[in-house]
Enzyme design. Structure first.
Site, mmCIF file in Angstrom:
data_model
loop_
_atom_site.group_PDB
_atom_site.id
_atom_site.type_symbol
_atom_site.label_atom_id
_atom_site.label_comp_id
_atom_site.label_asym_id
_atom_site.label_seq_id
_atom_site.Cartn_x
_atom_site.Cartn_y
_atom_site.Cartn_z
ATOM 1 N N HIS A 38 -27.026 -28.212 43.216
ATOM 2 C CA HIS A 38 -25.575 -28.238 43.472
ATOM 3 C C HIS A 38 -25.265 -28.448 44.962
ATOM 4 C CE1 HIS A 38 -24.511 -26.051 39.463
ATOM 5 N NE2 HIS A 38 -24.641 -27.351 39.322
ATOM 6 N N ASP A 89 -28.167 -19.200 42.280
ATOM 7 C CA ASP A 89 -27.015 -18.907 41.416
ATOM 8 C C ASP A 89 -27.459 -18.414 40.042
ATOM 9 O OD1 ASP A 89 -25.374 -19.721 43.451
ATOM 10 O OD2 ASP A 89 -24.648 -21.542 42.468
ATOM 11 N N HIS A 131 -24.040 -16.178 46.480
ATOM 12 C CA HIS A 131 -22.569 -16.081 46.568
ATOM 13 C C HIS A 131 -22.125 -14.629 46.674
ATOM 14 C CE1 HIS A 131 -21.324 -20.264 45.564
ATOM 15 N NE2 HIS A 131 -22.462 -20.299 44.885
ATOM 16 N N HIS A 134 -31.565 -25.071 43.623
ATOM 17 C CA HIS A 134 -31.045 -26.010 42.618
ATOM 18 C C HIS A 134 -30.195 -27.071 43.303
ATOM 19 C CE1 HIS A 134 -27.698 -23.174 42.905
ATOM 20 N NE2 HIS A 134 -26.915 -24.007 42.245
ATOM 21 N N ASP A 150 -23.088 -27.287 46.974
ATOM 22 C CA ASP A 150 -22.858 -26.140 47.864
ATOM 23 C C ASP A 150 -24.176 -25.450 48.245
ATOM 24 O OD1 ASP A 150 -22.850 -25.214 45.091
ATOM 25 O OD2 ASP A 150 -22.223 -23.246 45.859
ATOM 26 N N HIS A 151 -25.318 -25.999 47.763
ATOM 27 C CA HIS A 151 -26.638 -25.457 48.111
ATOM 28 C C HIS A 151 -27.504 -26.456 48.875
ATOM 29 C CE1 HIS A 151 -26.215 -21.818 45.496
ATOM 30 N NE2 HIS A 151 -25.203 -22.575 45.091
ATOM 31 N N HIS A 194 -28.341 -21.756 34.845
ATOM 32 C CA HIS A 194 -27.232 -22.279 35.659
ATOM 33 C C HIS A 194 -27.392 -23.797 35.761
ATOM 34 C CE1 HIS A 194 -24.213 -22.317 38.842
ATOM 35 N NE2 HIS A 194 -25.051 -22.935 39.641
HETATM 36 FE FE FE Z 1 -23.419 -22.110 44.174
HETATM 37 ZN ZN ZN Z 2 -24.781 -23.633 41.717
#
Ligand code: FE
Ligand code: ZN
Length: 240
Positions: free
Chosen positions: A55, A134, A172, A53, A57-58, A111
């Protein structure tokens, strides 16, 4: 045989790296530095990037990693990620030559609206694997940023229907805080209480609590057990 390594990033992300000892694929590289360090230390060559996805942080490390040497970048067709070269949606298949991997794409919205997961089927003596980003966490699930509760429940049901021995690679390390909520849902779940001890011991040794398995999540994860009367009754009581 392939090795599946959770490369830690930021404070609680794992960038899953799959390797055959020479070539490696990474899933959701939110930052490039820990991936580069691991590749260099083990003398591995990056051959592809998989994204679940959009985001940061990915996906935050993708441009840097492709700057080192361009590789195919697989990701959700329904999300705007500039670096994706191979857009995917549910039912699509991904074939990577080295490390040799065949993956089936699952649509798992909730998410984010376009979130996908990658399922690698098992074969004789080799477990199936899923990279779920996530969506599903050990003892929990991702926050609903873009999707609806009904979408997330359907996505979790689809993951729960995978073979029990499937190794679940979440993005995570949220397990201990998820277990606190799970215990509030099901204080008498013996398997959950045993897992709390085990997970706490692993974290005390600074070890990951992942991967988990689908069978284990069916036994301890309240979001895969939302249909159970006792789970519902406890939650209803707590809402008063
Ligand atoms: Fe994440
Ligand atoms: Zn995420």
């Amino acid at each position: 045989t392939l090795e599946y390594v959770p490369v830690p990033a930021f404070t609680d992300n794992y960038i899953w790296l799959v390797s055959n000892g020479r070539d490696a694929v990474v899933v959701d590289p939110g930052e490039a530095a820990p991936v580069r360090a691991f590749l260099a230390q083990r003398r591995l060559r990056l051959s592809a990037i998989l994204l679940t996805h959009h985001h940061a942080d990915h996906v935050g490390g993708v441009a840097d990693l492709c700057g080192d040497a361009p590789v195919p970048v697989y990701g959700p067709a329904a999300e705007a990620i500039a670096e994706v070269t191979h857009p995917l949606s549910g039912g699509d298949r991904v074939r990577i030559e080295a490390p040799a991997m065949e993956l089936t794409v699952l649509d798992v919205p909730g998410h984010t609206r376009g979130h996908i997961a990658y399922f690698q089927a098992g074969r004789d003596g080799v477990a199936p694997h899923v990279f779920c980003g996530d969506t599903l966490f050990a003892c929990g699930c991702g926050r609903l940023f873009e999707g609806t509760p009904a979408q997330m429940l359907a996505s979790l049901d689809a993951l729960a229907a995978l073979p029990g021995e499937t190794q679940v690679h979440c993005a995570h390390e949220y397990t201990l805080s998820n277990i606190r909520f799970a215990l509030a849902c099901e204080p008498d779940n013996a398997e959950l209480r045993a897992w709390h001890e085990e997970a706490a011991a692993r974290r005390a040794r600074d070890e990951p609590t992942l991967p988990t398995t689908i069978a284990h999540e069916r036994a301890v994860n309240p979001f895969l057990r939302a249909q159970r009367e006792d789970v519902r009754a406890t939650l209803a009581e707590q809402l008063h």
